[in-house]
Design a protein around this motif. Sequence first.
Motif, mmCIF file in Angstrom:
data_model
loop_
_atom_site.group_PDB
_atom_site.id
_atom_site.type_symbol
_atom_site.label_atom_id
_atom_site.label_comp_id
_atom_site.label_asym_id
_atom_site.label_seq_id
_atom_site.Cartn_x
_atom_site.Cartn_y
_atom_site.Cartn_z
ATOM 1 N N GLN A 255 26.280 -5.596 -3.451
ATOM 2 C CA GLN A 255 26.167 -6.889 -3.648
ATOM 3 C C GLN A 255 24.928 -7.197 -4.379
ATOM 4 O O GLN A 255 23.767 -6.592 -3.796
ATOM 5 N N ILE A 256 25.100 -7.968 -5.558
ATOM 6 C CA ILE A 256 23.638 -8.009 -6.204
ATOM 7 C C ILE A 256 23.402 -9.663 -6.645
ATOM 8 O O ILE A 256 24.288 -10.200 -7.183
ATOM 9 N N LYS A 257 22.452 -10.028 -6.153
ATOM 10 C CA LYS A 257 22.402 -11.766 -6.140
ATOM 11 C C LYS A 257 20.831 -11.770 -6.936
ATOM 12 O O LYS A 257 19.823 -11.013 -6.636
ATOM 13 N N ILE A 258 20.806 -12.448 -8.161
ATOM 14 C CA ILE A 258 19.938 -12.915 -8.901
ATOM 15 C C ILE A 258 19.284 -14.356 -8.526
ATOM 16 O O ILE A 258 19.989 -15.086 -8.868
ATOM 17 N N MET A 259 17.992 -14.228 -7.953
ATOM 18 C CA MET A 259 17.691 -15.735 -7.405
ATOM 19 C C MET A 259 17.185 -16.518 -8.616
ATOM 20 O O MET A 259 16.892 -15.940 -9.617
ATOM 21 N N GLU A 260 17.143 -17.937 -8.321
ATOM 22 C CA GLU A 260 16.561 -18.572 -9.501
ATOM 23 C C GLU A 260 15.237 -18.410 -9.726
ATOM 24 O O GLU A 260 14.456 -18.099 -8.669
ATOM 25 N N PRO A 261 14.603 -19.026 -10.829
ATOM 26 C CA PRO A 261 13.156 -18.823 -10.987
ATOM 27 C C PRO A 261 12.026 -19.465 -9.914
ATOM 28 O O PRO A 261 12.613 -20.547 -9.568
ATOM 29 N N GLY A 262 11.297 -18.497 -9.416
ATOM 30 C CA GLY A 262 10.483 -19.053 -8.317
ATOM 31 C C GLY A 262 11.289 -19.007 -6.977
ATOM 32 O O GLY A 262 10.246 -19.193 -6.023
ATOM 33 N N ALA A 263 12.262 -18.460 -6.710
ATOM 34 C CA ALA A 263 12.798 -18.756 -5.494
ATOM 35 C C ALA A 263 12.811 -17.260 -4.829
ATOM 36 O O ALA A 263 12.924 -16.346 -5.440
ATOM 37 N N GLY A 264 12.389 -17.209 -3.521
ATOM 38 C CA GLY A 264 12.732 -16.027 -2.796
ATOM 39 C C GLY A 264 13.999 -16.104 -1.799
ATOM 40 O O GLY A 264 14.816 -16.858 -1.975
ATOM 41 N N ILE A 265 13.910 -15.085 -0.615
ATOM 42 C CA ILE A 265 14.686 -15.236 0.321
ATOM 43 C C ILE A 265 14.694 -16.366 1.336
ATOM 44 O O ILE A 265 13.735 -16.858 1.637
ATOM 45 N N ASN A 266 16.022 -16.943 1.699
ATOM 46 C CA ASN A 266 16.135 -18.067 2.666
ATOM 47 C C ASN A 266 15.023 -19.346 2.337
ATOM 48 O O ASN A 266 14.401 -20.015 3.232
ATOM 49 N N GLY A 267 14.956 -19.565 1.002
ATOM 50 C CA GLY A 267 14.401 -20.778 0.587
ATOM 51 C C GLY A 267 13.093 -20.585 0.320
ATOM 52 O O GLY A 267 12.200 -21.584 0.155
ATOM 53 N N ALA A 268 12.435 -19.424 0.711
ATOM 54 C CA ALA A 268 10.993 -19.003 0.577
ATOM 55 C C ALA A 268 10.509 -19.040 -0.903
ATOM 56 O O ALA A 268 11.410 -18.331 -1.711
ATOM 57 N N PRO A 269 9.399 -19.237 -1.151
ATOM 58 C CA PRO A 269 8.901 -19.031 -2.628
ATOM 59 C C PRO A 269 8.940 -17.721 -3.123
ATOM 60 O O PRO A 269 8.677 -16.752 -2.059
ATOM 61 N N SER A 270 9.171 -17.194 -4.115
ATOM 62 C CA SER A 270 9.169 -15.633 -4.501
ATOM 63 C C SER A 270 7.625 -15.358 -4.564
ATOM 64 O O SER A 270 6.703 -15.985 -4.718
ATOM 65 N N SER A 271 7.596 -14.043 -4.136
ATOM 66 C CA SER A 271 6.321 -13.352 -4.216
ATOM 67 C C SER A 271 5.881 -12.721 -5.497
ATOM 68 O O SER A 271 4.904 -11.925 -5.438
ATOM 69 N N LEU A 278 13.535 -12.516 -8.763
ATOM 70 C CA LEU A 278 13.874 -11.957 -7.765
ATOM 71 C C LEU A 278 15.347 -11.429 -7.616
ATOM 72 O O LEU A 278 16.030 -12.200 -7.880
ATOM 73 N N VAL A 279 15.513 -9.898 -7.432
ATOM 74 C CA VAL A 279 16.823 -9.476 -7.395
ATOM 75 C C VAL A 279 17.157 -8.766 -5.971
ATOM 76 O O VAL A 279 16.457 -8.101 -5.715
ATOM 77 N N VAL A 280 18.082 -9.326 -5.167
ATOM 78 C CA VAL A 280 18.183 -8.695 -3.794
ATOM 79 C C VAL A 280 19.616 -7.934 -4.133
ATOM 80 O O VAL A 280 20.626 -8.733 -4.370
ATOM 81 N N ILE A 281 19.682 -6.803 -3.606
ATOM 82 C CA ILE A 281 20.856 -5.796 -3.652
ATOM 83 C C ILE A 281 21.039 -5.470 -1.986
ATOM 84 O O ILE A 281 20.212 -5.030 -1.461
ATOM 85 N N THR A 282 22.271 -5.555 -1.911
ATOM 86 C CA THR A 282 22.763 -5.479 -0.392
ATOM 87 C C THR A 282 23.904 -4.298 -0.481
ATOM 88 O O THR A 282 24.871 -4.364 -1.398
ATOM 89 N N GLY A 283 23.882 -2.921 0.401
ATOM 90 C CA GLY A 283 24.882 -2.256 0.345
ATOM 91 C C GLY A 283 24.501 -0.954 1.134
ATOM 92 O O GLY A 283 23.369 -1.082 1.959
ATOM 93 N N GLN A 284 25.053 0.003 0.963
ATOM 94 C CA GLN A 284 24.803 1.446 1.787
ATOM 95 C C GLN A 284 23.806 2.084 0.827
ATOM 96 O O GLN A 284 23.671 1.575 -0.452
ATOM 97 N N PRO A 285 22.790 2.665 1.466
ATOM 98 C CA PRO A 285 21.545 3.304 0.787
ATOM 99 C C PRO A 285 22.081 4.067 -0.450
ATOM 100 O O PRO A 285 21.364 3.457 -1.624
ATOM 101 N N ALA A 286 22.908 4.860 -0.452
ATOM 102 C CA ALA A 286 23.242 5.626 -1.678
ATOM 103 C C ALA A 286 23.671 4.526 -2.797
ATOM 104 O O ALA A 286 23.649 4.768 -3.996
ATOM 105 N N ASN A 287 24.494 3.590 -2.452
ATOM 106 C CA ASN A 287 25.060 2.451 -3.417
ATOM 107 C C ASN A 287 23.741 1.580 -4.099
ATOM 108 O O ASN A 287 23.874 1.229 -5.162
ATOM 109 N N ILE A 288 22.913 1.308 -3.353
ATOM 110 C CA ILE A 288 21.837 0.439 -3.739
ATOM 111 C C ILE A 288 20.960 1.506 -4.521
ATOM 112 O O ILE A 288 20.768 0.930 -5.647
ATOM 113 N N GLN A 289 20.941 2.749 -4.412
ATOM 114 C CA GLN A 289 20.300 3.555 -5.048
ATOM 115 C C GLN A 289 20.930 3.555 -6.576
ATOM 116 O O GLN A 289 20.202 3.533 -7.624
#
Length: 317
Positions: A255-271, A278-289
């Motif tokens: 699963q790959i989610k590209i966040m909106e500009p300036g946005a972090g996870i769960n509504g927090a600002p991006s660091s 910010l791009v958030v990748i979810t999956g099994q370790p080998a698949n994330i790799q």
Amino acid sequence: MSAAPSSSVSSPTPPSGMIHMRCLIVTQDASIIIGRGGAHVNEIRDKSGARVVVSESIPGNPERILNVSGPLDAVSKAFGLIVRRINDEPFDVPSVPGSRAVTIKFMIPNSRMGSVIGKQGCKIKEIQDASGARLNASEGMLPGSTERVLSVAGVADAIHIATYYIGNILIEAQERMPSVGHSSYRPSSYSRRLPYTGSSYVPGYASSQPYVPHSHQPPQQLQTQQIYIPNDLVGCIIGKGGSKINEIRHLSASQIKIMEPGAGINGAPSSGGEGERLVVITGQPANIQMAVQLLYHRLEQEKQKQLRYTRPSSERR
């Protein structure tokens, strides 16, 4: 076993066809190949005409890299001799049905693996039929690299023949389309970060364990990794109508989610830094790799493309 094999798998490559083949070997086999004072590896070099080099042993890692380079017929002969040395068999006697099968784990650039596999596996089947070896291509890439493992199992003569045809395919593929942006696997005894020049990287999953082909890995808990990409390159990642990002999701089974500009996870600002998403990748370790490698490869392609367009016309000639 001095003559190069011939078959319908691919047109024979002349002896001048040079190639460098890399494979993973366990430390115990590496010691056998080298021999006391390098006696065994020197004999393999002399009898094959290939350059044979074994990487240094790394504490905590059970595998080393075996590098074999030279004319294709010499390289393929060297691998046959290497299997004979591991099995303690005479160099000049054909393999017999009772010979022990050895598995050689070749590291093949991901961009070349399709050529070796062939449409619906036709090339692998032809190589297996011609050599008697068994071939299996891993699904995921080795940590921190763009290489996949091609396992070739068989007796010495089978490995010799299979290596010849694999090398032939790789040489032809290189002539058709030279490889760019390739990242070689390097074993380590510690966790490694996946670098991407020009973008900050948030550490997530990193592996220090020896690679196990994805199809044989036990089910693992889903993990999440975060990376940052330049905002002006988001379009090339998404592609027209989401075609590119969907392709990467499909290939990596992540699963790959590209966040909106300036946005972090769960509504927090991006660091991340200014101008990064910010791009958030979810999956099994080998698949994330695999997802991370595919994303970075896509970014690198776009960067090279932009460089070509920004160079003065005199430099592009």
